[in-house]
Design an enzyme around this catalytic site. Structure first.
Site, PDB file in Angstrom:
ATOM      1  CB  CYS A  43      10.493  31.174 -34.521  1.00 16.85           C
ATOM      2  SG  CYS A  43      10.243  29.627 -34.233  1.00 16.85           S
ATOM      3  CB  CYS A  48       9.558  28.123 -31.127  1.00 18.41           C
ATOM      4  SG  CYS A  48       8.513  28.462 -32.049  1.00 18.41           S
ATOM      5  CB  ALA A 115       9.550  47.449 -45.840  1.00 17.12           C
ATOM      6  CE1 TYR A 177       4.283  30.503 -26.400  1.00 16.60           C
ATOM      7  CE2 TYR A 177       2.023  31.335 -26.419  1.00 16.60           C
ATOM      8  CZ  TYR A 177       3.294  31.711 -27.495  1.00 16.60           C
ATOM      9  OH  TYR A 177       3.818  32.330 -27.667  1.00 16.60           O
ATOM     10  CG  HIS A 435       3.747  -2.490 -21.319  1.00 14.46           C
ATOM     11  ND1 HIS A 435       2.957  -0.701 -20.742  1.00 14.46           N
ATOM     12  CD2 HIS A 435       3.926  -2.724 -20.893  1.00 14.46           C
ATOM     13  CE1 HIS A 435       3.511  -2.172 -19.712  1.00 14.46           C
ATOM     14  NE2 HIS A 435       3.862  -3.046 -19.459  1.00 14.46           N
TER      15      HIS A 435
END
Length: 450
Positions: A43, A48, A115, A177, A435
């Site tokens: 990310c 991201c 690890a 995506y 609005h």
């Protein structure tokens, strides 16, 4: 009596692993975390965050053009790829430091290195063994390359964020995506883009209306989209790559980007050493408490291949920490998870698709609106918005909300709270809209189309 160096040993320093480790430490546990790469995982480093930053950069091209309709006269615009990459890298480095500081402040012992699990309580990093009461695997996933001649000449999303120069022409393979986001970024920055998708639609896991609508909008922006097509082979041709497509065409491109899926990071973890059960794709099998088939070993995030979203991994990590060290019995709900695709324009999805809703509910109402945003009545842009709501006709409960349009992710977040609370269509209708905004359309759709 067993003696352990740590109460929890986390393998993986991405979002989920860091969150679980921090919370466990705050609950009083002795925690260590091992990470072979930079902290923050996909990310922060190749997902991201850099993607959204580069998406912002790509939007300026259209913003400059649209400004003329509002009286602005702009000349001499010039984009510099190295500046964008350098500034993006600077921000990522800053975030890596923040993650390190968060762990340090929580008194989590951070170990740099790969690890490997030896047994249900032993992890080895850099040749040193550590004993832990519980082991948490949060190693995430990685992009895969398709098996085809010349695939080594292409790149994946990992390499995209470090390209030395903006490609002049890019061929992007994929319909998910990542594919549509990176194609949109390249297009917005001035690259000629051909998106190749082997299926007949894009964003196929989302409501079908979203993918169909997005295709039309992306094509308006100059992206060529070849559906029901795939790359057969890639060969080197001077400084370019020659791409042979299944539709009989051959394209010359200086960048071929594969966005054809991801696989869990389990290689070299030592799962075979302890018998942790995995699926055919390598993802770790866990129960509702994220426990694996081996006592005291848990797994969260993309490595379990449930919902590959950063906020989901964060939530899973917090649940594991609370259940282990706060005597909790929390369960993770995967319903009504909002998600956004930062294509141009953005896409957002929440709740059930129309197809899924019809599978589960005998009577469904569909509310839908397609329109041009107020901004584009003067900008000169032909971009349009799509908003869709799915309602259970028997209970009036809102089952799904979907959108294509500017700031779709920002808009859908607030409605996610409402859906989590079981909002009905009558309650949506009773809500006063702000609005003029795009978002108000969700509370003014009155007549079902189906």
């Amino acid at each position: 009596m067993h003696t352990y160096d740590y109460d929890l040993f986390t393998i993986g320093g991405g979002s989920g692993g860091v969150r679980a480790s921090r919370f466990a430490a705050q609950y009083g546990a002795r925690v260590a975390l091992a990470e072979a790469g930079p902290l923050g995982g996909t990310c922060v480093n190749v997902g991201c965050i850099p993607k959204k930053l580069m998406s912002y950069a790509a939007h300026y091209h259209a913003d400059f053009e649209e400004a003329a309709g509002f009286g602005w006269s702009l000349t001499g615009q010039r984009f510099d790829w190295p500046t964008l990459i350098a500034n993006k890298d600077r921000e990522i480095t800053r975030l890596n430091g923040i993650y390190d500081q968060l762990l340090t402040n929580a008194k989590v012992h951070v170990i740099a290195g790969h690890a490997q699990i030896l047994d249900a309580h032993t992890v080895v990093v850099n040749g040193q063994s550590y004993r832990a009461h519980h082991i948490l695997i949060a190693t995430g996933g990685h992009p895969v390359r398709p098996e085809l001649p010349g695939s080594e000449l292409g790149i994946t999303s990992d390499e995209f964020f470090h390209l030395p120069a903006l490609p002049r022409h890019a061929v992007v393979q994929g319909g998910g995506y990542i594919a549509v986001e990176l194609a949109s970024i390249l297009n917005g920055l001035g690259c000629k883009v051909t998106l190749v998708q082997r299926g007949t639609q894009i964003l196929r896991t989302m409501d079908s209306d979203l993918g169909h609508f997005l295709i039309s909008e992306m094509r308006k922006k100059g992206i060529e989209i070849a559906l029901d097509t795939k790359i057969l082979s890639i060969t080197a041709s001077g400084d370019s790559k020659r791409v042979a497509l299944s539709d009989g065409r051959t394209l010359d491109s200086d960048c071929v980007l594969f966005a054809t899926g991801r696989q869990p990071n389990v290689k070299g973890l030592g799962l075979d050493n302890v018998g942790v059960q995995v699926r055919e794709n390598g993802s770790i099998i866990v129960n509702e408490h994220f426990a694996t088939s081996v006592d005291n070993i848990y797994a969260i995030g993309d490595v379990i291949d449930r919902v590959a979203l950063t906020p989901v991994a964060l939530a899973e990590g917090m649940i594991v920490a609370a259940n282990l060290f706060q005597h909790g019995r929390k369960l993770m709900s995967y319903e009504n998870i909002p998600t956004a695709v930062f294509s141009h324009p953005n896409v957002a999805a929440l709740g059930l698709t129309e197809a899924k809703a019809r599978e589960k509910n005998p009577h469904v109402k569909i509310f839908k609106s397609e329109f041009k945003a107020l901004k584009h009545t003067m900008s000169g842009s032909t971009e349009r918005c799509l908003m869709k709501m799915i309602v259970d006709a028997d209970t009036d409960r809102v089952l799904g909300m979907h959108m294509v349009g500017a700031d779709a992710g920002e808009i859908i977040q607030g409605f996610a709270v409402a859906m989590q609370c079981g909002v009905t269509k009558a309650q949506v209708d009773a809500t006063i809209g702000v609005h003029p905004t795009i978002a108000e359309e969700f509370v003014t759709m009155r007549t079902a189309v189906v």
